[in-house]
Scaffold this active site. Structure first.
Site, PDB file in Angstrom:
ATOM      1  N   ALA A  48      88.465  47.764 107.475  1.00 48.63           N
ATOM      2  CA  ALA A  48      89.442  47.862 108.026  1.00 48.63           C
ATOM      3  C   ALA A  48      91.094  47.726 108.253  1.00 48.63           C
ATOM      4  CB  ALA A  48      89.155  48.642 109.706  1.00 48.63           C
ATOM      5  N   GLU A  68      94.466  37.321 110.541  1.00 50.98           N
ATOM      6  CA  GLU A  68      93.438  36.886 110.887  1.00 50.98           C
ATOM      7  C   GLU A  68      93.479  35.452 111.056  1.00 50.98           C
ATOM      8  OE1 GLU A  68      90.460  37.915 110.296  1.00 50.98           O
ATOM      9  OE2 GLU A  68      89.957  36.199 110.666  1.00 50.98           O
ATOM     10  N   ASN A  76      83.380  40.079 109.160  1.00 51.54           N
ATOM     11  CA  ASN A  76      82.444  40.568 108.778  1.00 51.54           C
ATOM     12  C   ASN A  76      82.341  41.017 107.855  1.00 51.54           C
ATOM     13  OD1 ASN A  76      80.682  40.268 111.850  1.00 51.54           O
ATOM     14  ND2 ASN A  76      80.710  42.261 112.880  1.00 51.54           N
ATOM     15  N   GLY A  82      76.525  44.979 101.223  1.00 50.81           N
ATOM     16  CA  GLY A  82      77.510  45.484  99.879  1.00 50.81           C
ATOM     17  C   GLY A  82      77.427  47.321 100.071  1.00 50.81           C
ATOM     18  N   ARG A 327      67.768  52.567 113.322  1.00 50.14           N
ATOM     19  CA  ARG A 327      67.562  50.944 112.954  1.00 50.14           C
ATOM     20  C   ARG A 327      66.829  51.145 114.756  1.00 50.14           C
ATOM     21  NH1 ARG A 327      73.442  49.343 110.706  1.00 50.14           N
ATOM     22  NH2 ARG A 327      72.721  48.681 108.421  1.00 50.14           N
ATOM     23  N   GLU A 467      85.086  48.542 113.138  1.00 47.24           N
ATOM     24  CA  GLU A 467      84.201  48.392 114.332  1.00 47.24           C
ATOM     25  C   GLU A 467      85.268  47.999 115.861  1.00 47.24           C
ATOM     26  OE1 GLU A 467      81.206  45.197 113.303  1.00 47.24           O
ATOM     27  OE2 GLU A 467      80.326  45.446 114.906  1.00 47.24           O
TER      28      GLU A 467
HETATM   29  C1  LIG Z   1      76.101  40.796 108.272  1.00 52.40           C
HETATM   30  C2  LIG Z   1      76.413  41.827 108.168  1.00 52.40           C
HETATM   31  C3  LIG Z   1      75.918  42.935 107.468  1.00 52.40           C
HETATM   32  C4  LIG Z   1      76.498  44.266 107.159  1.00 52.40           C
HETATM   33  N1  LIG Z   1      76.167  45.482 106.222  1.00 52.40           N
HETATM   34  C5  LIG Z   1      77.153  46.092 106.310  1.00 52.40           C
HETATM   35  C6  LIG Z   1      76.520  47.455 105.147  1.00 52.40           C
HETATM   36  O1  LIG Z   1      75.932  46.908 104.046  1.00 52.40           O
HETATM   37  N2  LIG Z   1      76.631  47.942 105.184  1.00 52.40           N
HETATM   38  C7  LIG Z   1      77.488  49.291 106.437  1.00 52.40           C
HETATM   39  O2  LIG Z   1      78.064  49.767 105.915  1.00 52.40           O
HETATM   40  N3  LIG Z   1      77.984  48.162 107.426  1.00 52.40           N
HETATM   41  C8  LIG Z   1      77.392  46.775 107.448  1.00 52.40           C
HETATM   42  N4  LIG Z   1      77.826  46.046 108.064  1.00 52.40           N
HETATM   43  C9  LIG Z   1      78.710  46.275 109.415  1.00 52.40           C
HETATM   44  C10 LIG Z   1      79.780  46.317 108.803  1.00 52.40           C
HETATM   45  O3  LIG Z   1      80.560  45.106 107.691  1.00 52.40           O
HETATM   46  C11 LIG Z   1      80.981  45.966 109.926  1.00 52.40           C
HETATM   47  O4  LIG Z   1      81.338  46.726 110.825  1.00 52.40           O
HETATM   48  C12 LIG Z   1      82.356  45.841 109.653  1.00 52.40           C
HETATM   49  O5  LIG Z   1      82.460  44.709 108.556  1.00 52.40           O
HETATM   50  C13 LIG Z   1      83.566  46.037 110.442  1.00 52.40           C
HETATM   51  O6  LIG Z   1      84.674  45.733 109.520  1.00 52.40           O
HETATM   52  P1  LIG Z   1      86.281  45.333 110.351  1.00 52.40           P
HETATM   53  O7  LIG Z   1      87.013  45.390 109.410  1.00 52.40           O
HETATM   54  O8  LIG Z   1      86.330  46.537 111.704  1.00 52.40           O
HETATM   55  O9  LIG Z   1      85.699  43.704 111.033  1.00 52.40           O
HETATM   56  P2  LIG Z   1      85.683  42.729 110.548  1.00 52.40           P
HETATM   57  O10 LIG Z   1      85.576  42.684 109.049  1.00 52.40           O
HETATM   58  O11 LIG Z   1      85.020  41.617 111.791  1.00 52.40           O
HETATM   59  O12 LIG Z   1      87.166  41.995 110.308  1.00 52.40           O
HETATM   60  C14 LIG Z   1      87.948  41.199 111.689  1.00 52.40           C
HETATM   61  C15 LIG Z   1      88.932  40.267 111.572  1.00 52.40           C
HETATM   62  O13 LIG Z   1      89.471  40.276 112.840  1.00 52.40           O
HETATM   63  C16 LIG Z   1      90.029  38.871 112.791  1.00 52.40           C
HETATM   64  N5  LIG Z   1      89.742  38.488 114.180  1.00 52.40           N
HETATM   65  C17 LIG Z   1      89.281  38.901 115.664  1.00 52.40           C
HETATM   66  N6  LIG Z   1      89.840  38.469 116.633  1.00 52.40           N
HETATM   67  C18 LIG Z   1      91.381  38.189 115.969  1.00 52.40           C
HETATM   68  C19 LIG Z   1      92.526  38.062 116.863  1.00 52.40           C
HETATM   69  N7  LIG Z   1      92.717  38.029 118.451  1.00 52.40           N
HETATM   70  N8  LIG Z   1      93.044  37.524 115.904  1.00 52.40           N
HETATM   71  C20 LIG Z   1      93.108  37.789 114.434  1.00 52.40           C
HETATM   72  N9  LIG Z   1      92.222  38.144 113.769  1.00 52.40           N
HETATM   73  C21 LIG Z   1      91.546  38.407 114.547  1.00 52.40           C
HETATM   74  C22 LIG Z   1      87.915  38.624 112.720  1.00 52.40           C
HETATM   75  O14 LIG Z   1      88.268  37.083 113.076  1.00 52.40           O
HETATM   76  C23 LIG Z   1      87.585  39.088 111.142  1.00 52.40           C
HETATM   77  O15 LIG Z   1      88.378  38.361 109.776  1.00 52.40           O
HETATM   78  C24 LIG Z   1      77.060  44.711 108.487  1.00 52.40           C
HETATM   79  C25 LIG Z   1      77.688  43.627 109.422  1.00 52.40           C
HETATM   80  C26 LIG Z   1      77.331  42.768 108.917  1.00 52.40           C
HETATM   81  C27 LIG Z   1      77.638  41.479 109.911  1.00 52.40           C
END
Ligand SMILES: Cc1cc2nc3c(=O)[nH]c(=O)nc-3n(C[C@H](O)[C@H](O)[C@H](O)COP(=O)(O)OP(=O)(O)OC[C@H]3O[C@@H](n4cnc5c(N)ncnc54)[C@H](O)[C@@H]3O)c2cc1C
Lengths: 500, 117
Positions: A48, A68, A76, A82, A327, A467
């Site tokens: 995101a 970060e 995540n 992927g 799931r 998320e």
């Molecule tokens: C192991 C795994 C496999 C997956 N495989 C799939 C898949 O194949 N396909 C799919 O569609 N979905 C998959 N998912 C789900 C999907 O990857 C996640 O829902 C998605 O990556 C979330 O993205 P995001 O950008 O919202 O958060 P994230 O990628 O989790 O990024 C959030 C970031 O914010 C940072 N953060 C948190 N709090 C703070 C703070 N206070 N200050 C600064 N930074 C902070 C965190 O450290 C992190 O780096 C998977 C999830 C996991 C865990």
């Protein structure tokens, strides 16, 4: 003497900054001592956050910062498998797969069990082909193979060649930086700074933060000229928070998430009056293995093999679920596999080696002892103490279903197992669910604006994507459907902020 | 104020002298200890060293070369990994005074035989 003096000076500075910024700050901009100022502030470096950074760069933003909290980027997202569901791509067309955004929305509504948000799902599904292209423009490379992730009526999960979200994250990080986006690790978001009317002016950040050391670094105030995007991901790794919401998710159930998935952004937005949605809907991954930490290699192995393999209850030697159901259905059934004392007795996924070896994960699961090879049904029964006779019968029955193209036991879609008989040698992996994804979060609209609980209207200056936002998928999210949604709303947030 | 200063001074001095003896340390870092805490604790003794501190002596691309893996394991080079490239700061996996393990181990049963906890 030099060190001591500078240490004392620093210490006093940190204390003074702390005094200026109590937890929830409501102020007018002129009251605040701003340490930094940026056009756009993005918190979190996952899909995101980085999709927003790339899109903002594309739209000509001059000063974008990504904070970060961890020492590494990607959250995540970089651990992710992927896989990304897009409907109506050129690759699907090439492979003769008929699909549409509408069909994707319908599949997701079904899995959401009446709780999903049709408008938000549609918004993200329609942006799918744009996101697919955006990632390719960043340098992400997709495999030629499209994956069936369960609960879908068309095969639509596109996967990058790394078979890991890092195949998205690293090219996107590079692209964002090429637009001049500043990316900073060890900067922890601590809270929002809002004006008296509730609009968001900036954020408090702990600069020099080391994970697990909550007092490390020093607090600074960072002002946002166009807006703040909270993209901090879910809270799957925060055991007390998730167990408060769903008592079934104590420490007995593992977790696939990165260390940083502790819900910071969500909790801070709730503190400022954002609307909570579906916080208790927490999804466990039914493909996880108890024989390694996190997502590991087992998940990739079982994801590939579920369509043509069977999952067996160790005490009965029989199947207990449709291995490609959504799931929640599968995880709920798996966690019920117990021995006579009620202790976890993980189910067995039995795959035919002749098919399993077509996927690169086979080598990994064998090498890292997440799965084992057996020459006969007898050997499996002996090793895992499964009653032999019913197990033999189950495998014979399954092979008749493969032949008939129909599964009378659980109604599994059999077109992915055509001609793939379950014959020795077998590969066996244990299955036990792990907390994986938080469907719940704060409410956003199709502009990625955060909604206030009190008024049902947007909180000015505040955006959320990924998320950390909630209510999009309802009760259960389909596999491969987070990636496109996180990116779609990241892109949307950037567009909204550039108009603000 | 004077009292506090004195206390801090005492605390800091004892930390400086203690570190050379009683603290957990790596033998091959002996000479760094000889030149004082400040050598690594470039942000003050009570703070974590900056992410650049280790890189005064260690070079990331050299380390990546040293821990290079072939074939199947090529992407498991901890200093040039698939997830983080060469960007993971040293302190994510290594601790001088506290035992740590590689972040890869959060999810993978990898074997790094030369890793010192
Ligand atoms: C192991 C795994 C496999 C997956 N495989 C799939 C898949 O194949 N396909 C799919 O569609 N979905 C998959 N998912 C789900 C999907 O990857 C996640 O829902 C998605 O990556 C979330 O993205 P995001 O950008 O919202 O958060 P994230 O990628 O989790 O990024 C959030 C970031 O914010 C940072 N953060 C948190 N709090 C703070 C703070 N206070 N200050 C600064 N930074 C902070 C965190 O450290 C992190 O780096 C998977 C999830 C996991 C865990």
């Amino acid at each position: 003497m030099q060190t001591r003096r500078s240490f004392l000076k620093l210490g006093a500075g940190a204390a003074a900054a702390g005094a200026l910024v109590p937890f929830a700050t409501h102020a007018s901009p002129s009251d605040i001592k701003w340490d930094e100022e940026h056009e756009i502030i993005i918190v979190g470096s996952g899909f995101a956050g980085l999709a927003a950074a790339v899109e903002a760069g594309k739209l000509g933003a001059k000063d974008v910062v990504v904070f970060e909290k961890l020492g590494v980027y990607g959250g995540n997202s970089t651990l992710n498998a992927g896989q990304a569901c897009f409907a109506n791509t050129d690759l699907q067309k090439k492979l003769g797969i008929e699909d549409s955004a509408e069909l994707m929305v319908q599949d997701q509504l079904k899995s959401g069990r009446g709780y999903a948000s049709e408008v938000l799902l549609r918004h993200s599904a329609e942006l799918g082909p744009y996101i697919y292209q955006l990632t390719k423009d960043c340098g992400c490379i997709y495999r030629d193979h499209i994956i069936n992730t369960g609960g879908t009526s068309a095969t639509r999960s596109h996967q990058v060649v790394e078979r890991s979200g890092s195949g998205f994250i690293r090219p996107m990080l590079k692209t964002a930086r090429s637009y001049g986006v500043k990316t900073k690790i060890r900067h922890k978001f601590e809270g929002l700074i809002t004006a008296k009317d509730g609009s968001v002016l900036g954020i408090k950040v702990r600069r020099g933060y080391h994970f697990g050391h909550e007092d490390s670094g020093e607090l600074i105030n960072v002002r946002a000229l166009r807006g703040v995007l909270i993209a901090t991901g879910g809270f799957g790794a925060n055991v007390s928070f998730r167990q408060a919401l769903d008592p079934n998710l104590g420490p007995e159930v593992g977790c696939t998430n990165a260390r940083g998935a502790t819900g910071d952004g969500l909790i801070a937005m709730l503190a400022e009056g954002a609307m909570p949605v579906h916080l208790s809907f927490i999804q466990s991954g039914p493909w996880a293995s108890p024989d390694e930490g996190g997502f590991g290699y087992g998940a990739g192995f079982s994801l590939y093999n579920f369509p043509h393999s069977i999952a067996i209850d160790r005490s009965t030697g029989q199947r207990f679920m449709n291995e490609t159901a959504d799931r929640k259905t599968r995880a709920d059934l798996e966690v019920q596999r117990r021995d006579k004392d009620g202790k976890p007795n993980p189910a067995l996924l039995i795959a035919p080696k002749h098919e399993a070896q077509k996927d690169p994960s086979l080598e990994n699961v064998l090498r890292y002892k997440v799965a084992w090879e057996f020459d006969s049904v007898e050997a499996i029964a002996k090793h895992f103490e499964v009653p032999l006779k019913p197990l033999k019968k189950q495998i014979e029955d399954w092979n008749t279903y493969v032949k008939a193209g129909e599964d009378p036991q659980f109604g599994k879609r059999m077109n992915m197992s055509t001609g793939i008989y379950l014959t020795p040698p077998f590969i066996v992996q244990r299955l036990w669910p792990k907390v994986h994804y938080c469907q719940g979060g704060i409410q956003i609209n199709t502009k990625a604006e955060v909604i206030a609980a009190k008024t049902g209207k947007k909180i000015p200056g505040l955006y959320a994507a990924g998320e950390v936002s909630g209510g999009i998928h309802g009760v259960s999210r389909l596999g491969g459907c987070s990636t496109p949604e996180c990116m779609a709303f990241g892109v949307t947030a950037a567009r909204s902020m550039m108009k603000a | 104020m004077n009292k506090i200063n004195l206390l801090l001074l005492l605390a800091l001095t004892s930390c400086l002298t203690l570190s050379a003896h009683a603290r957990d340390k790596r033998d091959y870092h002996d000479m760094v200890y000889d030149s004082g805490c400040k050598t690594c604790h470039d942000q003050g003794a009570k703070r974590f060293p900056s992410d650049q501190a280790c890189l005064q002596c260690h070079d990331m691309s050299e380390l990546a070369e040293q821990t290079k893996r072939e074939g199947h394991d090529a992407k498991q080079n901890p200093h040039d990994s698939m997830h983080y490239g060469q960007e993971a700061p040293c302190m994510e996996c290594h601790g001088e005074h506290t035992p740590k393990q590689a972040i890869c181990m959060d999810c993978h049963n990898f074997d790094y035989p030369k890793f010192k906890h």
